[in-house]
Scaffold this active site. Structure first.
Site, short mmCIF file in Angstrom:
data_model
loop_
_atom_site.label_atom_id
_atom_site.label_comp_id
_atom_site.label_asym_id
_atom_site.label_seq_id
_atom_site.Cartn_x
_atom_site.Cartn_y
_atom_site.Cartn_z
CD GLU A 48 -7.87 8.41 -15.11
OE1 GLU A 48 -7.13 9.12 -15.81
OE2 GLU A 48 -7.71 7.19 -14.95
CG ASP B 80 -9.47 5.61 -12.84
OD1 ASP B 80 -9.91 6.20 -13.83
OD2 ASP B 80 -8.28 5.67 -12.47
CD GLU C 189 -8.14 1.57 -13.16
OE1 GLU C 189 -7.40 1.65 -14.14
OE2 GLU C 189 -7.78 1.80 -11.98
CD GLN D 227 -6.66 0.26 -8.63
OE1 GLN D 227 -5.87 -0.40 -7.98
NE2 GLN D 227 -6.28 0.94 -9.72
CG ASN E 131 -6.90 5.54 -8.14
OD1 ASN E 131 -6.80 6.32 -7.19
ND2 ASN E 131 -5.85 5.06 -8.79
CG ASP F 292 -0.98 13.58 -15.28
OD1 ASP F 292 -1.22 12.85 -16.24
OD2 ASP F 292 -1.83 14.34 -14.77
NE ARG G 82 -6.46 12.04 -2.92
CZ ARG G 82 -5.58 12.83 -3.54
NH1 ARG G 82 -5.26 12.61 -4.82
NH2 ARG G 82 -5.02 13.85 -2.92
CD1 TRP H 237 -0.08 -0.86 -14.11
CD2 TRP H 237 -1.69 -1.25 -12.63
NE1 TRP H 237 -1.24 -0.31 -14.61
CE2 TRP H 237 -2.24 -0.53 -13.72
CE3 TRP H 237 -2.53 -1.60 -11.57
CZ2 TRP H 237 -3.60 -0.17 -13.79
CZ3 TRP H 237 -3.88 -1.24 -11.64
CH2 TRP H 237 -4.40 -0.53 -12.74
#
Length: 297
Positions: A119, A121, A123, A136, A138, A146, A152, A215
């Site tokens: 993945e 990302d 975000e 963010q 990542n 998972d 990261r 979070w």
């Protein structure tokens, strides 16, 4: 007194403004592709009653409310998986209280490889009035997102108000690197150091809005408050270019810079400016992290 004020401005204030001025990257990947209609590349995937595509398919709005939480918010997915490419969208976020709300634009193969996926990302983490959104970025590789999650993350506070207008956000993924762009300013370059730390399997492009209260905002301190619903994010100028899983072996992804791969000197300067002035978190600098799990650091 006037002469003293002039001296103070000219020799102290003005140089600092010039140092912090946004530099030109000199190369603009978003101009190399033409915007496409939403349904040319994407399908509405979940929470369909909580998204609206414009009649001319040039834009989409999706929203989170107390009724869409049960179906994990709302989202869309590309019709085709890609093995490299440039993927961008212009986004305008909601102002006011948006704590706990996550608006995401990302690449993933989670449905193809559940429990062992890759993945990438972008975000937008919601906030409370008076505090900025956090952007963010990542990267998850071969299941690091998972079970025992190994993120990261690199986070930024933007140099503009993302609720005031649309801005372009992009992921460029090729066999050697992943570059994240904001309005064509590269903010992060994640290079391939080994097969174990770089996503190599085809991924689909997704967009979503969902409740990440546990979070997203100050590590869960502030949560989504549905007294402020609906939380609406607006997207337009969809850009997609690259090599699908079904493209010929010789297919080349869009160029990251004038020379193709890598970043030019001007782009590196722009990226340093963004990181020095607006980066607020880097997983490689986090001393509480076990960096044996992220050897690229």
């Amino acid at each position: 007194m006037a002469l003293l004020q002039f001296f103070f401005f000219f020799f102290l204030i003005l140089p600092q403004c010039l140092i912090n001025a946004q530099p030109s990257p000199g190369y603009y990947p978003s101009t190399k592709l033409s915007p496409i209609h939403f349904y040319q590349a994407y399908n509405s995937q979940w929470g369909l009653q909580h998204q609206s595509v414009a009649q001319d398919q040039s834009s989409l709005a999706f929203w989170l409310d107390k009724y869409s939480v049960a179906v994990a918010g709302s989202g869309f997915k590309s019709k085709t998986p890609f093995r490299s490419g440039y993927f961008a969208v212009s986004v305008k976020l909601q102002s006011g209280y948006t704590a706990g709300v996550n608006t995401a634009f990302y690449l993933s193969n989670n449905e193809e490889f559940p429990g062992f996926h890759d993945e990438v990302d972008v975000e937008f983490l919601g906030t409370i009035p008076g505090r900025p959104y956090t952007l963010q970025t990542n990267v998850y590789v071969m299941g690091s997102g998972d079970g025992r999650v190994i993120g990261r993350e690199m986070k930024f506070h933007l140099w503009f108000d993302p609720t005031a207008d649309f801005h372009n956000y992009a992921i460029l993924w090729n066999p050697q690197e992943i570059i994240f762009f904001v309005d064509d300013i590269p903010i992060r370059q994640y290079t391939k150091n080994s097969d174990a730390t770089f996503p190599r399997r085809p991924m689909w492009v997704y967009g979503s809005i969902w409740d990440a209260s546990s979070w997203a905002t100050e590590n869960g301190k502030y949560k989504a408050d549905y007294n402020y619903q609906p939380f609406v994010s607006r997207l337009t100028k969809f850009l997609v270019g690259g090599c699908s899983e079904y493209s010929a072996a010789g297919c080349q992804p869009p160029a990251a810079s004038p020379t193709g791969y890598g970043l030019s000197t001007a782009q590196y300067t722009a990226m340093r400016w963004a990181q020095q002035n607006y980066k607020v978190y880097d997983y490689c600098s986090d001393t509480s992290r076990d960096h044996s799990l992220t050897p690229e650091c």
